[in-house]
Design an enzyme around this catalytic site. Structure first.
Site, mmCIF file in Angstrom:
data_model
loop_
_atom_site.group_PDB
_atom_site.id
_atom_site.type_symbol
_atom_site.label_atom_id
_atom_site.label_comp_id
_atom_site.label_asym_id
_atom_site.label_seq_id
_atom_site.Cartn_x
_atom_site.Cartn_y
_atom_site.Cartn_z
ATOM 1 N N ASP A 12 -39.421 14.361 90.963
ATOM 2 C CA ASP A 12 -40.253 15.353 90.014
ATOM 3 C C ASP A 12 -39.284 15.685 88.743
ATOM 4 O O ASP A 12 -37.933 15.562 88.728
ATOM 5 C CB ASP A 12 -40.378 16.778 90.803
ATOM 6 C CG ASP A 12 -41.105 17.670 89.973
ATOM 7 O OD1 ASP A 12 -42.297 17.387 89.373
ATOM 8 O OD2 ASP A 12 -40.707 18.720 90.303
ATOM 9 N N SER A 13 -39.719 16.210 87.775
ATOM 10 C CA SER A 13 -39.162 16.751 86.511
ATOM 11 C C SER A 13 -38.187 17.838 86.963
ATOM 12 O O SER A 13 -37.216 18.428 86.370
ATOM 13 C CB SER A 13 -39.973 17.012 85.430
ATOM 14 O OG SER A 13 -40.789 18.068 85.750
ATOM 15 N N TYR A 44 -40.834 19.036 81.390
ATOM 16 C CA TYR A 44 -41.500 17.925 80.921
ATOM 17 C C TYR A 44 -42.862 18.272 80.096
ATOM 18 O O TYR A 44 -43.288 17.537 79.188
ATOM 19 C CB TYR A 44 -42.015 16.872 81.954
ATOM 20 C CG TYR A 44 -40.833 16.130 82.196
ATOM 21 C CD1 TYR A 44 -39.407 16.277 82.331
ATOM 22 C CD2 TYR A 44 -41.077 14.773 83.066
ATOM 23 C CE1 TYR A 44 -38.333 15.544 82.776
ATOM 24 C CE2 TYR A 44 -40.086 13.801 83.177
ATOM 25 C CZ TYR A 44 -38.671 14.267 83.139
ATOM 26 O OH TYR A 44 -37.912 13.419 83.647
ATOM 27 N N GLY A 45 -43.430 19.537 80.564
ATOM 28 C CA GLY A 45 -44.723 19.594 80.061
ATOM 29 C C GLY A 45 -44.911 20.011 78.799
ATOM 30 O O GLY A 45 -46.181 19.651 78.155
ATOM 31 N N CYS A 75 -45.114 15.063 90.222
ATOM 32 C CA CYS A 75 -45.303 15.641 89.042
ATOM 33 C C CYS A 75 -46.471 15.376 88.053
ATOM 34 O O CYS A 75 -46.514 14.141 87.944
ATOM 35 C CB CYS A 75 -43.855 15.266 88.001
ATOM 36 S SG CYS A 75 -43.789 15.907 86.549
ATOM 37 N N THR A 77 -47.208 16.113 85.184
ATOM 38 C CA THR A 77 -46.932 15.750 83.850
ATOM 39 C C THR A 77 -46.329 14.230 83.707
ATOM 40 O O THR A 77 -47.173 13.304 82.917
ATOM 41 C CB THR A 77 -45.900 16.460 82.920
ATOM 42 O OG1 THR A 77 -46.313 17.724 82.895
ATOM 43 C CG2 THR A 77 -45.494 16.013 81.709
ATOM 44 N N GLU A 160 -39.021 28.502 87.593
ATOM 45 C CA GLU A 160 -37.622 28.120 87.338
ATOM 46 C C GLU A 160 -36.621 28.958 87.176
ATOM 47 O O GLU A 160 -35.586 28.750 87.650
ATOM 48 C CB GLU A 160 -37.628 26.944 86.290
ATOM 49 C CG GLU A 160 -38.343 25.678 86.299
ATOM 50 C CD GLU A 160 -37.898 24.492 87.275
ATOM 51 O OE1 GLU A 160 -36.639 24.478 87.303
ATOM 52 O OE2 GLU A 160 -38.518 23.650 87.785
ATOM 53 N N CYS A 194 -50.131 21.641 88.801
ATOM 54 C CA CYS A 194 -48.615 21.516 88.371
ATOM 55 C C CYS A 194 -48.018 22.068 89.810
ATOM 56 O O CYS A 194 -48.666 22.932 90.530
ATOM 57 C CB CYS A 194 -48.297 22.420 87.431
ATOM 58 S SG CYS A 194 -46.402 22.543 87.378
ATOM 59 N N HIS A 196 -45.311 23.211 90.521
ATOM 60 C CA HIS A 196 -44.427 24.461 90.764
ATOM 61 C C HIS A 196 -45.531 25.558 91.074
ATOM 62 O O HIS A 196 -45.071 26.764 91.500
ATOM 63 C CB HIS A 196 -44.137 24.869 89.182
ATOM 64 C CG HIS A 196 -42.772 24.179 88.656
ATOM 65 N ND1 HIS A 196 -42.809 22.766 88.653
ATOM 66 C CD2 HIS A 196 -41.566 24.471 88.633
ATOM 67 C CE1 HIS A 196 -41.716 22.215 88.316
ATOM 68 N NE2 HIS A 196 -40.943 23.381 88.417
#
Length: 275
Positions: A12-13, A44-45, A75, A77, A160, A194, A196
């Site tokens: 994942d990013s 990355y998005g 991920c 993206t 994040e 996503c 997250h």
């Protein structure tokens, strides 16, 4: 030449892929895993297709170099912007016996089973939305389902930066949900596209009508992987079974471990890798 068994790679990013890993490891605890988070280059998005592809391929090659024969792009993206190129162009050149899978197709394959109105909302990063990947994939399996997308550029930074419970999170979440439902009042199913976003689930539910179903991807991807390994014994036979996990990050281990504990609900130890 005899091929040794190796862990399943999960990439994942950032940290969101941990929500997918958590479900995969719970459903398939017997396998070994290597989780790689490219946290130093998140998000990355908002990056270009070329940049996301370049970063993703670097990370996939890192996992291949550690022996992984199967890598999951946990991920959205990366799945939207890089997966097809890697599958079609890079794997035949690198190793036709290795596999890279994403998170979009497992979601698209089942989303039609959740909606009664045939109106589905997608909450995702700007990169995933602009790729139209969900619109295209869902149409393959459920051509009668109409898809409405909403880009949420602030949601990943909120997670994040540990701002998921802040008043600012309420503002952006309510703003994006109102915008999505403004596009179609008949939406009855929303995909958190996503990895997250499950950490924002309480606030998302707070601002949505109770009849709207929210779909998180972790369980869907885990079920899909289990089915994939059953259908592809030629891949499964190379997956080692020791029940271990290594966590790798491109940022400082201290930062990664602190935030990863929030996603996983327990402490971990990680290793730093340079990309």
């Amino acid at each position: 030449m005899i091929q040794e068994r190796a862990p399943i790679g999960i990439f994942d990013s950032g940290y969101g892929g941990l929500t997918v890993f958590k479900e995969i490891s719970a459903l398939l605890p017997q396998y070994d895993y290597i989780y790689l988070g490219d946290n130093a280059r998140v998000p990355y998005g908002t990056r270009s297709f070329e940049t996301v592809y370049h970063y993703t391929l670097e990370c996939v090659n890192q996992l291949f170099g550690m022996g992984c024969r199967l890598v999951i792009l946990a991920c959205n993206t990366a799945s939207a912007k890089a997966l097809r190129s890697i599958q079609q162009n890079d794997l035949p050149r690198l190793d036709e016996l290795r596999r890279v899978l994403g998170v979009i197709r497992p979601t698209a394959e089942v989303v039609g089973e959740y909606t009664q109105t045939r109106k589905v909302g997608i909450l995702a990063t700007p990169g995933t939305v602009s790729s139209e990947s969900y619109v295209l994939e869902i149409a393959k399996f459920f051509p009668d389902v109409e898809v409405f997308q909403e880009a949420c550029p602030m949601w990943v930074p909120l997670v994040e930066n540990n701002e998921a419970e802040s008043p600012g999170a309420d503002y952006f979440i309510r703003k994006n949900l109102d915008s999505l439902l403004g596009k179609c009042q008949d939406i009855d199913t929303i995909v958190l596209a996503c990895t997250h976003y499950p950490l924002l689930i309480n606030k998302i539910q707070k601002y949505l009508p109770s009849h709207i179903r929210i779909i998180s991807q972790g369980g869907l991807v885990a079920d899909s992987l289990k089915d994939y390994l059953f259908r592809h014994p030629e891949i499964e036979t190379f997956c080692s079974e020791g029940g271990t996990t290594r966590f790798l990050t491109t940022e400082s281990c201290l930062n990664f471990e602190e935030k990863a504990a929030v996603f996983l609900g327990h402490a971990i130890r990680s290793e730093h890798v340079e990309m």
